[in-house]
Design an enzyme around this catalytic site. Structure first.
Site, PDB file in Angstrom:
ATOM      1  N   ASP A   1      33.396  32.151  40.338  1.00  0.00           N
ATOM      2  CA  ASP A   1      34.383  33.016  39.699  1.00  0.00           C
ATOM      3  C   ASP A   1      33.872  34.460  39.751  1.00  0.00           C
ATOM      4  OD1 ASP A   1      36.562  33.857  38.353  1.00  0.00           O
ATOM      5  OD2 ASP A   1      35.999  33.017  36.413  1.00  0.00           O
ATOM      6  N   GLU A   2      34.772  35.417  39.650  1.00  0.00           N
ATOM      7  CA  GLU A   2      34.413  36.846  39.634  1.00  0.00           C
ATOM      8  C   GLU A   2      33.496  37.201  40.801  1.00  0.00           C
ATOM      9  OE1 GLU A   2      35.987  38.616  37.578  1.00  0.00           O
ATOM     10  OE2 GLU A   2      36.299  37.528  35.697  1.00  0.00           O
ATOM     11  N   ARG A  61      44.290  44.205  30.247  1.00  0.00           N
ATOM     12  CA  ARG A  61      43.975  43.268  29.155  1.00  0.00           C
ATOM     13  C   ARG A  61      45.179  43.106  28.237  1.00  0.00           C
ATOM     14  NH1 ARG A  61      41.306  40.629  31.638  1.00  0.00           N
ATOM     15  NH2 ARG A  61      41.872  42.084  33.269  1.00  0.00           N
ATOM     16  N   GLN A  88      38.999  44.609  40.357  1.00  0.00           N
ATOM     17  CA  GLN A  88      38.316  44.487  39.061  1.00  0.00           C
ATOM     18  C   GLN A  88      36.797  44.475  39.199  1.00  0.00           C
ATOM     19  OE1 GLN A  88      40.169  41.913  36.032  1.00  0.00           O
ATOM     20  NE2 GLN A  88      41.617  41.309  37.632  1.00  0.00           N
ATOM     21  N   LYS A 121      44.120  32.678  37.081  1.00  0.00           N
ATOM     22  CA  LYS A 121      42.919  32.363  37.837  1.00  0.00           C
ATOM     23  C   LYS A 121      42.136  31.208  37.217  1.00  0.00           C
ATOM     24  CE  LYS A 121      39.620  34.919  36.861  1.00  0.00           C
ATOM     25  NZ  LYS A 121      38.585  35.954  36.649  1.00  0.00           N
ATOM     26  N   THR A 122      41.951  31.279  35.914  1.00  0.00           N
ATOM     27  CA  THR A 122      41.186  30.243  35.228  1.00  0.00           C
ATOM     28  C   THR A 122      41.873  28.898  35.370  1.00  0.00           C
ATOM     29  OG1 THR A 122      40.640  31.929  33.620  1.00  0.00           O
ATOM     30  CG2 THR A 122      40.058  29.679  33.064  1.00  0.00           C
TER      31      THR A 122
END
Length: 759
Positions: free
Chosen positions: A225-226, A614, A256, A33-34
């Site tokens: 983002d998010e 993670r 998430q 994503k980043t």
DNA sequence: TATATAACTAAACAA
DNA sequence: TAGTTATATA
């Protein structure tokens, strides 16, 4: 220079090059994503969009910095620098500082942190003669915060039937009144709390269409983002800014969404299609982070939630190690077992400390792991909890800084007007606060504009007050043309804080003085950095940075090779080779407070999903059968989440969490450990690693020594398991010597020690 | 008025 | 258990 596109898979590349119009990127965990966000921005800049026209909202300032770095590597430093990139709070605080006068605020307004807010609520309760037992400041603040995040102002609150009846039911019918006064006090103190930064941005854009228009035109491209963790207040800001050109790209993963407690609305991402009908959607489904085992296990648990955006996250990495399920007798033992496991993996797989993270649901769990790691001599770092900037001595000094920038900042004034001691006591302060509430003037204004008679204080006290005012004024005069580091040093000395700390020769006193030195170093570093990049290095700029720090931002360079301890919430967006999810117990994770609502448990499940994803190579789910809660020992059972993971991905050590009588799915294979979980050097004479087949739950309370013999394996509720070395004395003063697995050798009086015989 | 000690009470996640 | 507040005492 186009080669970065070659590093992307098809959906990633599509998400990068389709720059115009509303875009929804559903990004599964670990799906790059980043990278997509970074390249999308770089791509925009290469196409000739000016950096000032790009607004990118990230979850932490650290993420923004890192992204900026990577973009700079592609399009050059000068280009990347002018991007508007940061957290919602820092970006809109920046805009509010520019536009604040329209809202009646000076551009030097203070940002109140949670402690300030609570303290303000306490004084309002005093003013309204309400008890802080019935109106707990934390609860009240929570109500106010939720109202603000939903854009409900005090008058609207009073008209809001749902809120008012909820307050009635909670026996707090006056929250609306506290809220109204809270707003008034903040305004008087020229201060905003975190939620105000977003609320006031909404008000600014609502009441000043020309201002809105200006920012709409400035920000031609908006990236968020998010997005699944935005609240209504943030959602509206974005919606307004994107209204014209609709060049809005949101990235997120509904699986998430873990911040509903602070007002986040998962609906924002689910409803994107309705808000922006002409939208394009891109799904990033290939996970590049984790092994197949981890990805599949995470999928198997998140499938238990309803109402998700359909996606198929997969990994093409090796299948990898099964997820280990670890059982411990007590919270303390859990600490040791995790530390032991880290030692083992370090030894056998040559991992370094930074490859490990211990993730827990609540900050309170950190202490035990800290101790276990420290005893092992392992390097570790803890995020969250009492951060550096929340320590008393640091807050005191910061309060002086804040007064220097904004003397109306009443919470800071109350903090330091009599520290170091100046003979201004609570009697005087009570009077001033009461008059301040009545008149609407801040205490600072009262001291400056009223006579001692008007304030009902004597001339001597007034002199002391004026002394304080002069001191702060002196600092204020220097604000604009001195550098942060110099002014900070002067304030620390002239305020008397330095002398006060130096006078304290105790160990704690010394460490307080060291902390202040550390703060000075941080400010010095800030100053040189700013000067080097040609930006203003004033103290007020430093304060802005500090106020909006996220817990991931406060990382220090010397923190590299260390085991990471943090809450799952703060682990969002990070990855580690080895992850220990600890305290996976009913009532702790999922948390007791969520357990009886379907929605609540679903959010906990998403949190669990975040925790598991993670991990890159190896994950452990650990639970303890007993744990200290509110100072007393409680029994606990394995979390439902362990049972919900498809058992083919698990490796269960020791007792099976599935054999608890309450729920026993049939036919779950239980794998035996290949080796003892506790390394040999922790073993006393007898073998402690084997568990009795059916551990008895009840303790033995016999007071005679008759049942105990040397060599027996026993368990103590605090010290854990151990072997009896010796028994001496006679009833009722029988004394036993026990060597415990982790707590060393102890002498105990049998009539007090509750020793359970294991074997 | 300042400080030390005792008593009490609450206990998630966070910008 | 830990952090906060009430109370005593100089």
């Amino acid at each position: 220079m186009q080669h970065y596109l070659d590093e992307l898979n098809t959906p990633q590349r599509d998400a990068v090059v389709n720059t115009d119009g509303p875009t929804l990127v559903i990004a599964g965990a670990g799906s790059g994503k980043t990278r997509v966000l970074t390249y999308r921005i770089a791509h925009l800049l290469e196409k000739g969009v000016r950096p000032q026209q790009v607004l990118a909202l990230t979850f932490t300032n650290k993420a923004a910095r890192e992204m900026q770095h990577r973009i700079a590597a592609i399009v050059g430093e000068a280009n990347a620098r002018n991007l508007w990139m940061g957290t919602f709070h820092s970006i809109f605080a920046r805009i509010l500082r520019i536009e604040s006068e329209k809202l009646g605020y000076p551009s030097s307004f203070t940002i109140y942190d949670t402690a300030d807010s609570k303290s303000l609520i306490k004084s309002i309760l005093k003013e309204m003669k309400l008890s802080d037992k019935e109106y707990k400041p934390g609860d009240v603040l929570g109500r106010i915060s939720s109202a603000k995040n939903d854009l409900v102002t005090p008058p609207a609150y009073a008209r809001d039937v749902a809120r008012m009846s909820a307050d009635q039911a909670a026996k707090k019918p006056l929250v609306y009144e506290i809220y109204a006064r809270y707003m008034k006090h903040c305004y008087q103190a020229k201060s905003m709390d975190f939620d105000d930064l977003l609320l006031n941005t909404n008000i600014l854009f609502r009441d000043f269409p020309d201002v809105l228009q200006r920012y709409q035109q400035r920000f031609q491209y908006i990236l968020v983002d998010e997005y699944q963790d935005t609240n209504l207040s943030q959602y509206r800001i974005i919606k307004k800014l994107a209204e014209g050109h609709q060049n809005i790209c949101v990235v997120g993963d509904d699986a998430q969404s873990i911040y509903s407690f602070r007002g986040a609305k998962i609906e924002n991402i689910l409803n994107f299609r309705n808000d922006y009908p002409g939208y394009k959607i891109f799904k990033l489904e290939q996970n590049y982070r984790s092994t197949q085992t981890i990805v599949n296990a995470a999928n198997s648990i998140i499938a238990k939630n309803k109402g998700q955006i359909q996606k198929n996250v997969f990994s093409e990495k090796e299948s990898g190690h099964p997820i280990r399920v670890m059982e411990s007798y007590s919270d303390v033992e859990e600490g040791y077992r995790v530390a032991d496991d880290i030692a083992e993996r370090r030894r056998e797989h040559h991992y370094t400390y930074q490859d490990f993270a211990i993730l827990y649901r609540t900050n309170a769990q950190s202490r035990i792991f800290e101790e276990a790691l420290r005893k092992r001599g392992f390097a570790y770092k803890i995020y969250g909890g009492l951060s550096f900037y929340q320590r008393k001595e640091i807050k005191d000094l910061i309060a002086y800084f804040r007064m220097t920038v904004n003397p109306n900042d009443q919470e800071s004034l109350k903090r330091v007007i009599n520290y170091p001691a100046r003979g201004i006591g609570s009697t005087t302060m009570d009077k001033l606060e009461a008059i301040s509430a009545q008149t609407g003037y801040s205490i600072w204004q009262l001291i400056n504009g009223y006579t001692p008679e008007q304030l009902g204080i004597n001339a001597g006290t007034m002199k002391k007050l004026h002394g304080f005012v002069q001191l702060i004024r002196g600092f204020g005069m220097k604000l604009l043309d001195s550098q942060a580091a110099d002014l900070a040093r002067e304030i620390a000395t002239a305020s008397g804080i330095m002398a006060d700390l130096m006078a304290d020769k105790s160990v704690e006193g010394q460490s307080r003085a060291e902390n202040v030195e550390e703060l000075m170093n941080a400010i010095r570093e800030f100053t040189t950095n700013k000067l080097e990049s040609g930006e203003p290095a004033r103290l007020d700029v430093f304060l802005e940075d500090v106020a909006l720090l996220t817990d991931q931002d406060s990382e220090k360079p010397e923190d590299n090779d260390k085991v990471t301890l943090m809450t799952i919430h703060s682990a969002k967006g990070l990855e580690f080779k080895n992850v220990y999810i600890v305290g996976v117990e009913e009532g702790l994770f999922p948390s007791q407070m969520t357990i009886d609502s379907e929605q609540g448990v679903e959010e906990e499940r998403r949190l669990f999903y975040v925790a598991l994803t993670r991990a890159e190579e190896y994950a452990v789910m650990s639970y303890a059968k007993t744990r200290y809660k509110y100072g007393e020992l409680k029994n606990s059972t394995a979390s439902r989440f362990i049972r919900e993971v498809d058992s083919q991905y698990l490796e269960v050590l020791g007792n099976s969490p599935f054999t608890s009588p309450a729920s026993r799915p049939m036919g779950i294979p239980v794998r035996q450990p290949e080796r003892p979980a506790v390394p040999s050097r922790f073993k006393p004479k007898a073998s402690l690693t084997q568990r009795p087949a059916t551990p008895s739950i009840q303790f033995n309370y016999q007071t005679s020594g008759g049942d105990y013999q040397a060599g027996m394996l026993v368990e103590h509720e605090r010290f854990g398991r151990g072997v009896i070395d010796n028994i001496e004395g006679s009833f009722p003063n029988t004394k036993v010597t026990v060597t415990f697995e982790h707590s060393g050798t102890k002498q105990l009086l049998l009539k007090f020690a509750k020793l359970k015989i294991l074997r």
